[in-house]
Design an enzyme around this catalytic site. Structure first.
Site, PDB file in Angstrom:
ATOM      1  N   ASP A 365       0.348  -1.129   0.075  1.00  0.00           N
ATOM      2  CA  ASP A 365       0.067   0.172  -0.113  1.00  0.00           C
ATOM      3  C   ASP A 365       1.162   1.445   0.077  1.00  0.00           C
ATOM      4  O   ASP A 365       2.049   1.838   0.130  1.00  0.00           O
ATOM      5  CB  ASP A 365      -0.845  -0.171   1.045  1.00  0.00           C
ATOM      6  N   ASP A 725      -2.216  -0.817   6.262  1.00  0.00           N
ATOM      7  CA  ASP A 725      -2.680  -0.383   7.443  1.00  0.00           C
ATOM      8  C   ASP A 725      -4.080  -0.231   7.262  1.00  0.00           C
ATOM      9  O   ASP A 725      -4.680  -0.123   8.971  1.00  0.00           O
ATOM     10  CB  ASP A 725      -1.987   1.194   7.928  1.00  0.00           C
ATOM     11  N   ASP A 729      -7.548  -3.117   3.254  1.00  0.00           N
ATOM     12  CA  ASP A 729      -6.180  -3.528   2.985  1.00  0.00           C
ATOM     13  C   ASP A 729      -6.501  -5.153   3.882  1.00  0.00           C
ATOM     14  O   ASP A 729      -6.219  -6.209   2.803  1.00  0.00           O
ATOM     15  CB  ASP A 729      -5.164  -3.280   3.531  1.00  0.00           C
TER      16      ASP A 729
END
Length: 1051
Positions: A365, A725, A729
């Site tokens: 990410d 985070d 996700d």
């Protein structure tokens, strides 16, 4: 109500209210609520029923090795029972073997059940994100604290600053000019999002639904009325829960687990073949017949002999199974987790330690992982000595700490007039603050405004006495503690120029402003989008504070600066002020005649006109400083990095160029896509794009896109680590081979779905963890090979005994002791082998990489054959020779027999005049006057002890061979791993324990040895080192030739 699916985001407010049959002024009636609850249920996430305990226990026995052990335990128990009733052996000693095996299995099941029952908490963490209460209109009555689970589609809900959104809702009416929602945990956007009540197109990604607010997100600015559209599992957060559940079903075994399962299946076949061979070779001892007219007849069957060879088959099974392997693997992985924890990588699931070592792709990410998730001002553009002439200042630091870096070219407190105006506007036209939670600085309020407050602190104040006091406060003991952080410079501006009124931000004029009293006069301070601010500026403030007209040339120069900053994916804010306020020049509060103008938002454009331009700030969510180096390390280690983010495409591409995923000027047309663009491509094209070399970036990605990308990579044979985070996700973290969550910025949902949590939110920690994982795997490979080679030796020993027809040299309980206790410490110590220096310069191993290749298997077959010869030979030496290489073996007075007699010991009763003299074994004297043939059963205790001691000693010396796969002990001496030397001492001590404590010696059927007998053990055992050194030398030459061949091929 119409059908279940309704695109509320693309429908007008009136269409939404009509669809849900609700009046915004009255809300739903109780009867309507009851009817809808029957149709849609409660507004809560479903709880998956957990596995019953009995099922969890049964699952622990599905492993092939465990099944083999179960069968071995059952057969051992039956044989012990039969022996006990036949008088051969009685008491607890007969049942030691099956009890030990059952103890291993029960312990394994307990550990497995404990791990399973603690694994799944991600779904519970999702539930904690849900709001508990909501402010709802029903039957025209305002209910301020309705339990959120009681909401139904069509409910009218009011939301304000700080509220957590309880369901997915469509905004129907704004009560303030601006509404902002923090939804980064759901969508991955780096900044809070402005919301409106205007419809958008139907075919749009989640981030583009500006008139929708989603369950679990937070209101950071404004208030509004909304209508509930979906609840429970139909919300976006509910869909994420479903995806987590789906990903859980797709969880695959780790590469090592697959290899061990394959090994178990192969072992089953090998054991079956060897046991059959033992029976075939020795059938004549328990089955005989006569031939008449070419046909067999008069069959004779000896149950006693059949049982004896059945015992040998069981001993073979016990010898072939590395019973201690599961315990040693668990210990090694646990030690690995401790090493990783010291490097800030907290491993939640033990097998992930090993899987990290073969990671080929890291899908990361962006927001909060590669970047800090903390907006910071990185560039300042201030005016120079003339209109259109600008000064550029780079601002250091990537966090909300004002102690993090400085402004290049600016001395704290030494500010020219233009800088003072910038600090004044940045500080006062601002509602944010900074808080410290004990480990990190956080923004309270808008992240962009918090970043401006930080830059004001880095600039200082133009008052020497005040700056000295601020410096003294900052240097004081414990000046920064938990809670709100004192911002001395901002407080100085607030005290100097109190705010009188605020003109809120709106999407039309793209600016906000505040009215302050400066030196007894009112001044309007404005900040907003640079283009919009410049359009309304008629003057420019120069370096010395003087004001000159804004020329077209000056405007063009400033717009060129803006374009330069935008090209770096910076978000730019322009700052300006106005002194000539006309009827607001003496404004002093709500009683002033001009207050009506401040209540009318349509007049804000006119108030914010004829401005004086001060400068601009370039802000961004900056990449972490250590990330670029970590990306380079990944490249060198053969690991590809792909960025999958919910943020916009330009920002994602700019960050990727900056951190080294893309080179400057590289053509990235086939390397950068939005999630929607990528998933609309044909399947084959998607596979090609994800293949090849180099990095990739996927922006505006929704949770499903992330999952699909991870799935395609896994199907292509990649071992995927996914970092993240946010809530969005979690499904991909669950699906990936290794899910890595951020410990500081990460949501609880992400942490619970992950296999590993980074305590420092540092991307480079992942790279360090991969290196540690590779080292652990190499060490695991060393001890697995060591244990398997030891087992091959045991199998060879028993097989040779059976093939030669000699008395049974090693019994199952002795083999269990060697496999579990004696081999355990050295195998565990091999887990402490130092890592290779070039471990992160090698490409990742393939997930289907064989644990034991053909050459290594040949090596261990040679070693195993020697172990068999040494153990069987030492057994035979005691019976047949009085000395060996000058070592006297006849000191105990035992009777010597020929090797032929030893092989045909079953015919002892037919030997004429066969007598055996008494001999000493430890503190006892064994006599065979009643039955000399007992010399080959109860009398073999000394020979068995020699055989067992040789086996233990050889396996200790063989552990030294396992220090390196091909390296000689001359280049990697034993003391490189002092733990191994200590483990060898422990194992020898344990062996002495069962030899010299009478109670234990009786259980294991052994006796103490004399000095001469120990000399024999050492003489027979030590050659294993020389044999393997020779094999390693051949292996090194083979590897050298292979490397040269590869070089010639690539040349």
């Amino acid at each position: 109500m119409a059908g279940d699916w309704f695109p509320a985001w693309s429908s007008s407010v009136e269409q939404c209210l009509d669809h849900f049959e609700v009046d915004v002024r009255r809300g739903l009636s109780e009867s309507s609520v009851t009817k809808r609850r029957k149709q849609y249920g409660w507004n809560e996430l479903e709880k998956e029923p957990g596995k019953p305990m009995w099922k969890l226990v049964l699952e622990q026995f599905e492993d092939m090795l465990v099944k083999i052990l179960l069968v071995a335990a059952f057969i051992s128990f039956v044989l012990a029972y039969v022996d006990g009733h036949s008088g051969e052996e009685s008491g607890i000693g007969a049942y030691v073997e099956p009890l030990v095996i059952l103890f291993i299995l029960i312990l394994n099941a307990i550990v497995g059940v404990w791990q399973e029952s603690n694994a799944e908490r991600a779904l519970e963490a999702l539930k904690e994100m849900q709001s508990e209460h909501a402010k709802v209109f029903r039957d025209g009555v305002y209910i301020s604290d309705l339990p959120a689970r009681e909401l139904v589609p069509g409910d009218i809900v009011e939301l304000r600053v700080g509220d957590k959104v309880p369901a997915d809702m469509r905004i129907v009416k704004l009560k303030t000019s601006t509404v902002r929602v923090e939804q980064s945990s759901l969508t991955g956007e780096s900044m809070s999002v402005v919301k409106t009540n205007h419809p958008v197109k139907e075919d749009i990604e989640l981030q583009g639904k500006e008139c929708m607010v989603f369950a679990g997100t937070t209101i950071v600015n404004g208030s509004f009325l909304s209508v509930v559209v979906t609840i429970g599992m139909n919300t976006e957060i509910g869909k994420i829960q479903s995806q987590i559940q789906e990903a859980s079903l797709e969880e695959a075994d780790t590469p090592l687990k697959k290899k061990l399962d394959e090994f178990g299946e192969l072992l089953t076949k090998v054991i079956g073949v060897i046991c059959l061979l033992v029976w075939v070779i020795n059938y004549k001892y328990f089955l005989s017949w006569e031939m008449k007219n070419g046909w067999p007849c008069n069959f004779k069957f000896s149950f006693e002999k059949c049982t004896y060879y059945f015992k040998i088959a069981v001993a073979l099974a016990v010898a072939a199974i590395p019973e201690g392997l599961p315990a040693v693997i668990t210990t090694c992985l646990a030690l690995g987790t401790r090493k990783m924890a010291a490097k800030n990588a907290i491993v939640r699931k033990l097998p992930s330690v090993e899987t990290l070592g073969c990671t080929t792709v890291i899908c990361s990410d962006k927001t909060g992982t590669l970047t800090t998730n903390q907006m910071s001002v990185t560039e300042l553009v201030l005016n120079g000595p003339a209109a259109g002439v600008t000064r550029d200042f780079h601002v250091e630091g990537t966090t909300y700490s004002f102690l993090d870096g400085k402004i290049d070219g600016v001395t704290v407190g030494k500010l020219d007039k233009n800088m003072q105006s910038f600090a004044e506007i940045a500080s006062l036209c601002n509602d944010a603050g900074i808080a410290y939670n004990g480990s990190a600085f956080k923004a309270t309020g808008m992240p962009t405004e918090a970043a401006l407050k930080v830059v004001v602190e880095k600039m200082g104040v133009p008052d020497a006495a005040a700056q000295t006091a601020i410096n003294r406060q900052r240097s004081g003991e414990g000046s920064i503690q938990g809670g709100d952080v004192p911002l001395g410079c901002n407080n100085w501006w607030n005290e100097k120029e109190p705010r009188m009124a605020i003109l809120e931000f709106d999407r039309t004029r793209k600016s906000m402003s505040c009215l302050v009293k400066a030196n007894g006069l009112n001044r309007l301070l404005v900040k907003g989008a640079v283009e919009n601010i410049l359009e309304r500026c008629t003057h420019v403030q120069l370096l010395d504070g003087s004001v000159v007209n804004m020329t077209e040339g000056a405007r063009d120069a400033l717009l060129a600066k803006l374009n330069g900053l935008s090209a770096k994916a910076l978000r730019c804010l322009g700052l300006a002020y106005k002194d000539d306020l006309q009827d607001l020049s003496d404004y002093d509060g709500e009683t002033h005649p001009g207050h009506a103008k401040l209540l009318d938002t349509s007049s804000y454009d006119k108030v914010e006109s004829n401005l004086i331009f001060v400068g601009m700030a370039g802000l961004r969510d900056p990449p972490r400083e250590e990330v670029r180096g970590a990306i380079e390390d990944c490249s060198e280690a053969g690991i590809r990095v792909m960025v999958i983010t919910g943020d916009n495409k330009n920002t994602a591409e700019a960050i990727c160029r900056e951190i080294g995923i893309f080179r400057e000027g590289e053509d990235i047309r086939d390397k950068s896509f939005t999630g929607r663009e990528f998933m609309e491509l044909p399947a084959e094209r998607r596979k090609r794009i994800l293949g090849g070399t180099g990095g990739r970036v996927f922006s505006r990605a929704e949770p499903k896109h992330k999952q699909d990308i991870v799935r395609i990579l896994k199907e292509a044979g990649e071992v995927v680590a996914m970092t993240g985070d946010g809530v969005n996700d979690a499904p991909a973290l669950k699906l990936a081979d290794i899910g890595v969550a951020m410990g500081i910025a990460g949501t609880e949902v992400a942490k619970e779905a992950a296999d590993m949590v980074l305590a420092d939110d540092n991307f480079s920690t992942i790279v360090a963890a991969v290196g540690e994982g590779r080292s652990i795997y190499n060490n695991m490979k060393a001890f697995i090979r060591y244990m398997i080679s030891s087992n091959i030796g045991e199998v060879a020993s028993i097989f040779m005994t059976a093939a030669l027809g000699m008395p049974e040299g090693l019994v199952p309980v002795q083999l269990l002791w060697v496999n579990l206790v004696t081999d355990g410490p050295p195998a565990t110590a091999l887990g402490f082998n130092p890592p290779d220096l070039d471990i992160m310069q090698k490409p990742p191993r393939k997930s289907d990489d064989v644990l034991i290749n053909a050459w290594v298997f040949f090596r261990y077959m040679v070693i195993g054959l020697y172990v068999g010869c040494a153990t069987v030979g030492s057994f035979a030496l005691w019976y047949t020779h009085s000395s060996f290489l000058g070592i006297n073996l006849a000191g105990d007075g035992h009777t010597l027999v020929s090797f032929s007699q030893l092989r045909h010991w079953g015919e002892c009763s037919t030997w004429k005049d066969f007598k055996v003299a008494p001999f000493t074994a430890g503190n006892q004297t064994l006599s065979f006057d009643d039955n000399p043939c007992d010399y080959f059963t109860t009398g073999k205790v000394k020979a068995t002890t020699l055989s067992l001691s040789v086996l233990v000693a050889i396996e200790m010396f063989n552990s030294l061979n396992a220090l390196s796969e091909d390296g000689s002990l001359l280049s990697m001496p034993p003391w490189v791993n002092p733990w191994l030397l200590l483990a060898m001492a422990v194992s020898f001590s344990l062996h002495f324990l069962i030899l010299y404590i009478p109670f234990l010696a009786t259980i294991f059927g052994i006796v103490p040895l004399s000095v001469n007998e120990w000399l024999l053990v050492l003489v027979v055992s030590l050659p294993v080192i020389l044999i393997d050194e020779g094999l390693k030398f051949v292996g090194r030459r083979m590897n050298q030739r292979e490397r040269q061949a590869r070089k010639l091929k690539s040349a």
